[in-house]
Design a protein around this motif. Structure first.
Motif, PDB file in Angstrom:
ATOM      1  N   TYR A  85      21.365 -19.005 -13.614  1.00  0.00           N
ATOM      2  CA  TYR A  85      20.357 -18.699 -14.628  1.00  0.00           C
ATOM      3  C   TYR A  85      20.613 -17.317 -15.234  1.00  0.00           C
ATOM      4  N   CYS A 108      21.470 -21.313  -8.120  1.00  0.00           N
ATOM      5  CA  CYS A 108      20.734 -21.590  -9.362  1.00  0.00           C
ATOM      6  C   CYS A 108      20.250 -20.303 -10.011  1.00  0.00           C
ATOM      7  N   HIS A 109      19.799 -19.364  -9.186  1.00  0.00           N
ATOM      8  CA  HIS A 109      19.314 -18.085  -9.706  1.00  0.00           C
ATOM      9  C   HIS A 109      20.447 -17.322 -10.394  1.00  0.00           C
ATOM     10  N   ASP A 113      18.156  -8.231  -8.723  1.00  0.00           N
ATOM     11  CA  ASP A 113      18.809  -8.702  -9.942  1.00  0.00           C
ATOM     12  C   ASP A 113      19.546  -7.567 -10.647  1.00  0.00           C
TER      13      ASP A 113
END
Length: 282
Positions: free
Chosen positions: A221, A217-218, A182
């Protein structure tokens, strides 16, 4: 449908296996491309770590794919990139790549070279590598951070004005060394870069459609709807039968739409984000 693919290895296969672009064994399918309104494809010239004359090989592959693209569907818009920077031994080589209209350069493959270290190496970005990225910036050639190890990545992303990860997925979804954490993703996005989600099964794990949905989706988000793109890696390895050719892009779109991803977001992921990034070069 409009589609923009940041990475395929079709040029390498066509040259090394002496295949026409119409060959049915290729994942990049000319017959499927003709069914798209617009299909923008980055053809990577792949340079293996053990290539003995990398610049000569690069020239041969590029010449071959350009010749084969003289006959193509109207819908196909080709771009050319370089995967593996071992042929860059001087800053002057970057100028030659610029003259060849190379749009992006993956600094390494999995090993190491004079620029930096890939995921199978502990080597970091070198002083020469910093000079090369500065030169890429000056020519508005995108610095492709896919394949770098973390030590090289963090230094390279600091230097790059046009960072891209052409074919990498989210480590949070699949803990593979080729995927991005991330923090790495955030650093690319903060510089306006894009991440091309890759179809290679080892980087996805499990059902490929579901994994791509989870990756998207990650990233959504994380607030990155303007940074998600596609980098299929077609012809770079054995793909899952559900997503093994260009024709399967339509099924992937339908699947993601059925899972609830809005059409506007899908248009960004499949086309608009990559196009906007490439327009930065002018």
């Amino acid at each position: 449908m409009h589609f923009f693919d940041l990475h395929c290895d079709t040029a390498y296969r066509c040259y090394t296996e002496n295949l026409p672009l119409s060959d049915k064994s290729l994942a990049f399918s000319l017959s499927a491309v003709d069914k798209f309104n617009c299909y923008r494809q980055c053809f990577a010239v792949f340079i293996r770590d053990d290539c003995r004359a990398p610049f000569d090989f690069y020239k041969a592959v590029l010449k071959d794919i350009k010749e084969k693209l003289k006959i193509k569907p109207i819908s196909l818009v080709p771009y050319f990139t370089l995967e593996g920077g071992s042929l860059i031994d001087t800053k002057e080589k970057v100028y030659e790549l610029y003259l060849d209209n190379i749009r992006a350069i993956t600094l390494t493959w999995n090993g190491e070279n004079k620029i930096a270290g890939g995921v199978d190496s502990d080597k970091g970005l070198t002083p020469f590598g910093r000079e090369i990225i500065a030169t890429l910036n000056s020519f508005k050639i995108f610095t492709d951070l896919s394949h770098l190890n973390k030590k090289s990545f963090y230094k390279a992303v600091e230097c790059a004005e046009f960072p891209i990860a052409s074919h990498s997925n989210c480590y949070a979804i699949r803990g593979h060394k080729r995927n991005l954490s991330d923090e790495q993703i955030r650093l690319i996005s903060e510089k306006g870069g894009i991440i091309g989600l890759c179809f290679y099964p080892d980087f996805l794990g499990g059902d490929v459609f579901l994994s791509l949905y989870e990756n998207i989706c990650h990233l959504l988000y994380m607030g990155l709807e303007n940074n998600i793109a596609i980098g299929s890696d077609f012809d770079g390895g054995v793909m899952d039968k559900k997503l093994s050719t260009s024709a399967d892009i339509f099924a992937l779109w339908r699947y993601l739409e059925c899972k609830g991803i809005e059409k506007e977001i899908l248009c960004k992921i499949f086309y608009k984000n990559a196009l906007k990034f490439f327009d930065k070069r002018g």
